[in-house]
Design an enzyme around this catalytic site. Structure first.
Site, PDB file in Angstrom:
ATOM      1  N   SER A  78     -21.735  22.703  10.822  1.00  0.00           N
ATOM      2  CA  SER A  78     -21.450  21.710   9.773  1.00  0.00           C
ATOM      3  C   SER A  78     -20.714  20.515  10.356  1.00  0.00           C
ATOM      4  O   SER A  78     -19.578  20.636  10.830  1.00  0.00           O
ATOM      5  CB  SER A  78     -20.600  22.343   8.671  1.00  0.00           C
ATOM      6  OG  SER A  78     -20.101  21.309   7.837  1.00  0.00           O
ATOM      7  N   ASP A  94     -22.923  18.224   4.752  1.00  0.00           N
ATOM      8  CA  ASP A  94     -22.228  18.430   3.477  1.00  0.00           C
ATOM      9  C   ASP A  94     -22.011  17.110   2.752  1.00  0.00           C
ATOM     10  O   ASP A  94     -21.217  16.283   3.199  1.00  0.00           O
ATOM     11  CB  ASP A  94     -20.855  19.066   3.740  1.00  0.00           C
ATOM     12  CG  ASP A  94     -20.959  20.517   4.162  1.00  0.00           C
ATOM     13  OD1 ASP A  94     -21.568  21.303   3.412  1.00  0.00           O
ATOM     14  OD2 ASP A  94     -20.443  20.856   5.238  1.00  0.00           O
ATOM     15  N   MET A 113     -23.127  18.943  -2.705  1.00  0.00           N
ATOM     16  CA  MET A 113     -22.049  19.325  -3.627  1.00  0.00           C
ATOM     17  C   MET A 113     -21.855  18.139  -4.562  1.00  0.00           C
ATOM     18  O   MET A 113     -20.872  17.388  -4.488  1.00  0.00           O
ATOM     19  CB  MET A 113     -20.778  19.670  -2.831  1.00  0.00           C
ATOM     20  CG  MET A 113     -20.894  21.028  -2.148  1.00  0.00           C
ATOM     21  SD  MET A 113     -19.701  21.254  -0.826  1.00  0.00           S
ATOM     22  CE  MET A 113     -20.586  20.475   0.511  1.00  0.00           C
ATOM     23  N   MET A 116     -21.647  30.696  -1.126  1.00  0.00           N
ATOM     24  CA  MET A 116     -20.389  30.061  -0.707  1.00  0.00           C
ATOM     25  C   MET A 116     -19.368  31.164  -0.464  1.00  0.00           C
ATOM     26  O   MET A 116     -19.101  31.978  -1.350  1.00  0.00           O
ATOM     27  CB  MET A 116     -19.869  29.107  -1.774  1.00  0.00           C
ATOM     28  CG  MET A 116     -20.620  27.803  -1.935  1.00  0.00           C
ATOM     29  SD  MET A 116     -20.833  26.780  -0.459  1.00  0.00           S
ATOM     30  CE  MET A 116     -19.155  26.585   0.141  1.00  0.00           C
ATOM     31  N   ASP A 158     -21.551  30.069   3.929  1.00  0.00           N
ATOM     32  CA  ASP A 158     -20.882  28.799   4.216  1.00  0.00           C
ATOM     33  C   ASP A 158     -19.418  28.879   3.825  1.00  0.00           C
ATOM     34  O   ASP A 158     -19.091  29.020   2.642  1.00  0.00           O
ATOM     35  CB  ASP A 158     -21.609  27.698   3.418  1.00  0.00           C
ATOM     36  CG  ASP A 158     -21.086  26.306   3.715  1.00  0.00           C
ATOM     37  OD1 ASP A 158     -20.247  26.156   4.633  1.00  0.00           O
ATOM     38  OD2 ASP A 158     -21.524  25.367   3.022  1.00  0.00           O
TER      39      ASP A 158
HETATM   40  C1  DX5 Z   1     -17.285  23.391   2.376  1.00  0.00           C
HETATM   41  C2  DX5 Z   1     -18.561  23.013   3.069  1.00  0.00           C
HETATM   42  C3  DX5 Z   1     -18.720  23.685   4.369  1.00  0.00           C
HETATM   43  C4  DX5 Z   1     -17.696  23.394   5.422  1.00  0.00           C
HETATM   44  C5  DX5 Z   1     -17.441  24.692   6.122  1.00  0.00           C
HETATM   45  O1  DX5 Z   1     -17.327  23.025   1.061  1.00  0.00           O
HETATM   46  O2  DX5 Z   1     -19.676  23.320   2.278  1.00  0.00           O
HETATM   47  O3  DX5 Z   1     -20.035  23.517   4.898  1.00  0.00           O
HETATM   48  O4  DX5 Z   1     -18.059  22.419   6.354  1.00  0.00           O
HETATM   49  O5  DX5 Z   1     -16.371  24.546   6.982  1.00  0.00           O
HETATM   50  P1  DX5 Z   1     -15.726  25.781   7.736  1.00  0.00           P
HETATM   51  O6  DX5 Z   1     -16.810  26.424   8.550  1.00  0.00           O
HETATM   52  O7  DX5 Z   1     -14.667  25.136   8.590  1.00  0.00           O
HETATM   53  O8  DX5 Z   1     -15.160  26.706   6.699  1.00  0.00           O
HETATM   54 ZN    ZN Z   2     -21.711  23.313   3.251  1.00  0.00          ZN
END
Ligand code: DX5
Ligand code: ZN
Length: 219
Positions: A7, A34, A67, A136, A174
């Site tokens: 990401s 994202d 999102m 999630m 994720d």
């Molecule tokens: C959070 C995002 C993720 C984020 C994950 O809302 O959807 O994709 O980048 O980050 P890490 O891997 O650091 O938890």
């Molecule tokens: Zn994400």
């Protein structure tokens, strides 16, 4: 097939191209992008211009995680700027089935994401139409949060639900995935692994991505 989707939310945007190339060089097949609108989630990240500008960097799959409230308003824009796979949140769509149809009509892969508190049953009547389901494993909105342990059971239940229906749909996870938690999610049945801070956080992007991919190779 197990796929790593780093990401870029945790990348250093001063040298985004270089960071992306390091992760890809290690063997990442997807790039997780994202997009946050400040409404569906508290924060705002980036949108179409950034995606368009990095599209020439690689032909790997652009895994765009919206999102965004009512993402159906923007499917054509994200298709035009280079998305290959668009994932929308079930909670953000009044007409989820229609939004999935919009994504498929552009010839793209469609994913549906569920927040930690959203039950799997919302998938019942769309499950045969999607290419990927994103569980999630943190509440969406920020990188660097802690994995929510209750999500392990949810991932396993989803894999069973798919297998019972004869489906081999991808399960993406994720949030909070690191060398400490990746075995848990792979063991539960996830096969598309998002990692933000665990890949792009402080130094040696290539090495960190490679270690995650090594572990993924054991499953
Ligand atoms: C959070 C995002 C993720 C984020 C994950 O809302 O959807 O994709 O980048 O980050 P890490 O891997 O650091 O938890
Ligand atoms: Zn994400």
């Amino acid at each position: 097939m197990n796929i790593l989707s780093p990401s870029i939310l945790s990348a250093d945007f001063r040298h985004l191209e270089q960071d992306i190339l390091e992760a890809i060089d290690a063997g990442a097949e997807y790039l997780h992008i994202d997009v946050m609108d400040g409404m569906f989630v508290p924060s705002i990240s980036f949108g179409m211009p950034v995606i368009k500008s990095i599209r020439p960097v690689t032909d790997k799959t652009f895994d765009v995680h919206l999102m965004v409230e009512e993402p159906g308003r923007y499917i054509d824009d994200f298709a035009d700027c280079g998305a290959d796979l668009i994932t929308v949140h079930a909670e953000a769509c009044k007409h989820l089935d229609r939004t999935i149809q919009q994504i498929k009509a552009r010839g793209l892969k469609a994913g549906v994401a569920l927040n930690p508190a959203t039950p799997l049953c919302v998938l019942d009547h769309v499950i045969t139409k999607v290419d990927m389901i994103l569980i999630m494993t943190v509440n969406p909105g920020f990188g660097g949060q802690k994995y929510i342990p209750e999500m392990t059971e949810k991932i396993a239940a989803l894999r069973k639900m798919l297998t019972d229906r004869g489906l081999e749909t991808d399960i993406e996870v994720d949030g909070g995935i690191s060398e400490d938690t990746i075995r848990t999610v792979l063991g539960a049945g996830a096969n598309v692994i998002v990692a933000g801070s665990a890949v792009f956080g402080k130094g040696d992007i290539r090495g960190k991505a490679a270690r995650l991919l090594d572990i993924m190779g054991e499953y």
